[in-house]
Structure formats: C-alpha cells, structure tokens
Motif scaffolding. Structure first.
Motif: not given
Length: 331
Positions: A252-279
């Motif tokens: 149960v904790n894993i299924t609730l942890d995955i969306p938190s990681v997805i949101f964190t990745e999106a948040f870091l990409s919004l700050l320019g700290l995520g995936m580099p261009a053109p990925m």
C-alpha cells in the motif's frame, strides 16, 4: 393427521393449562444426527492474500484504476516503438499546431498537435510517460528495499541500536531535498540517473519509519518467540516471519509513494532541475506548455492530464488496497 396423533393432540389440549401434568411422550420422536451436515464447511478456507484480492476485484474503482495504469504502462513501453516520430524530431515550419493537424507539405498527421519546436506532442507524451514511470517505479523499489531493511533491523533489535539508527534517520530526513538535487547536479550530469539517486537518498526514510513501527508491534508475538526458541537467526526471523506479515502495508505504501515521485519529478523539471533538453518527461512538457499557455493551452493540458490521471489512479488504487488488506473489514 393420523388417528394416533389426533388422539395425542386431544390429550395434550386437555392438559395444556395444567403444568403439573407431564407432556405425553408420544409427542416426541428421536431425530438423530446428520454426520454429513456436521462436517460441512459453511465458508471455504482461503488465505488472507487471496481473500484480499477477491475483495479487491469486487471494487469497480480498483478495476478502473488498474486498467488505466495498465494502459499507460503498456503505452509507455510500446507506443514509442511504433510511432513514426522521435521525441527530439523538430519541424519548425509546422510549430504550435492544434490537435488533429496535418502538415500540408509532408502529409504528417499530429494527433495532439505540435509544440514550439514543431515536435509531435503525442510522441513526446508517451516518451514522457516512459521517463516518469521509470523514475517513479525505480525510486519506489529502492525506497522499499532500503526502508524495509533499515526499519526491520532497527525495530527488531531495539535498544541502543534502534536509538542510533533513528538519530541517523532523523538527520537524513532533515536535509532539504532540493539541496541534495542541486549538489548532485554540480557533481553528476543532469538526467534520469541523477534524479533517481537524488530522490532515493532521502525518500526511504518514510518507509523505514513505517516498517520499524510494524516490526515493534509484531516482534513480541507468539510466532516470533517460537522462532527464537527454536534457534532461528535474526535474519531469518526478519525476512521469513516479520516482513511477510507487514507485506500488505508495504504494498500500500509503495502505491501511494509512486504518485509522489511522479509529482516531484514534474516539479523539478518545472524548476529546470529535471531532464535536460531535448529529452521528454511530463514535467518538461508542462514547463514548455506554461510558456505557451495563453496562446496554446492544449500543450499544457496534455501533460497535466497525463499527470493527473496517473496520480489519481495510483492514489485511488492505494486506498482500495488499504481497505482490501485491512483484516477488520474482512467478512
């Protein structure tokens, strides 16, 4: 009614109001016992896990969320293999086109339109799904492995071992996550590996606390004492007796942890700290869509829709798993 029974009933009616008169024995007969019905099982014996998944299959919410997640996972794996475009293929002559557009020169069809660089948004969305799901699942599995081992050892041994390990955990969890990401960005190349390593360095602390609390509540149970009496090692007791009994909580904790990681990745990409261009990732697409939102809102809507559906599906599925594994709700 038979003649004998009729006579008995008449005698019984005569003494119905006289409690001192015994009831005639003719009114009783021996029924006997049915050995077959005595050994019958009213409810088939099934394991706890099978019973939990049987209840999970009855939940329409769980079925719908599972189907949505299955479609997203399969799409992230196979759609980029068959799409005629690449996530980095640019066509600046046909940029910022709306959905269901066709390039009059090349004849290429763009289902979700194109972005500012003329790249196919449909292809980038599914490449982004592959990136985001890879980060989320990898981080969740690493957090699960490290957290279960660390929390299991701390909770089982207790005493000074538990005190020292918990103080270390508090120090790690007190370090801001963004500082770790920024430091790693200066040492490692920005990319998928950097994000996974950065989040995994601190993301396991929540799982460790959860497992520690569960182990403390279980280590005084009779089956653990019996295993200790028979000479089982600490490693065997933790891995074969304690962890299987808290497996439902871990899932149960894993299924609730995955969306938190997805949101964190999106948040870091919004700050320019995520995936580099053109990925491509959903966070990168959302960052690009924000720049063009006033003129072309569909570019942001595509990325936001994928993020919302995935996070909502994981959260609802996690809630249904928690209810299914709860023994108090077992009927």
């Amino acid at each position: 009614m038979k003649k004998k029974e009729k006579v008995v009933m008449e005698k019984l009616s005569d003494v119905a109001y006289d409690m001192s008169v015994p009831v005639p024995t003719e009114m009783f007969r021996v029924i006997g016992t049915d050995a077959g019905s005595m050994e019958a099982i009213a409810r088939p014996s099934i394991s706890f896990t099978k019973d939990a998944f049987n209840r999970l299959k009855k939940s329409k919410v769980a079925i719908v969320c599972s189907l949505l997640l299955l479609i997203i996972i399969l799409g992230a794996i196979f759609i980029p293999m068959f799409t005629p475009y690449s996530y980095s293929e640019q066509n600046t002559a046909f940029s910022n086109k709306p959905m269901f557009s066709t390039d009059p020169v090349t004849g290429n069809f763009y289902l979700f339109g194109t972005d500012e660089m003329g790249r196919d948004i449909f292809t980038r969305a599914w490449y982004g799904a592959r990136t985001s799901m890879t980060v989320a699942v990898s981080v969740a599995l690493i957090d699960c492995l490290v957290g279960v081992v660390y929390g299991g050892i701390s909770g089982y041994f207790g005493g000074k071992v538990d005190t020292v390990m918990m103080r270390i955990l508090e120090i790690i969890s007190g370090i801001p996550y963004l500082i770790i990401v920024i430091l790693l960005m200066t040492v490692m190349n920005p990319g998928l590996t950097t994000i996974i390593v950065a989040y995994s360095l601190t993301g396991w602390t929540g799982m460790a606390r959860l497992v520690r609390g569960q182990v403390i509540s279980l280590k005084e149970q009779e089956f653990v004492i019996a295993a200790q009496t028979m000479g089982a090692s600490s490693t065997r007791i933790i891995s074969r007796h304690l962890v299987p009994n808290i497996l439902s909580v871990i899932i149960v904790n894993i299924t609730l942890d995955i969306p938190s990681v997805i949101f964190t990745e999106a948040f870091l990409s919004l700050l320019g700290l995520g995936m580099p261009a053109p990925m491509s990732s959903w966070g990168v697409m959302a960052n690009d869509g924000i720049k063009m939102f006033q003129m072309y809102p569909t570019q942001l809507a595509v990325a936001a829709t994928f993020i919302c559906i995935t996070m909502l599906s994981f959260n609802l599925l996690g809630d249904q798993l928690r209810d299914a594994f709860d023994p108090k709700l077992r009927r």
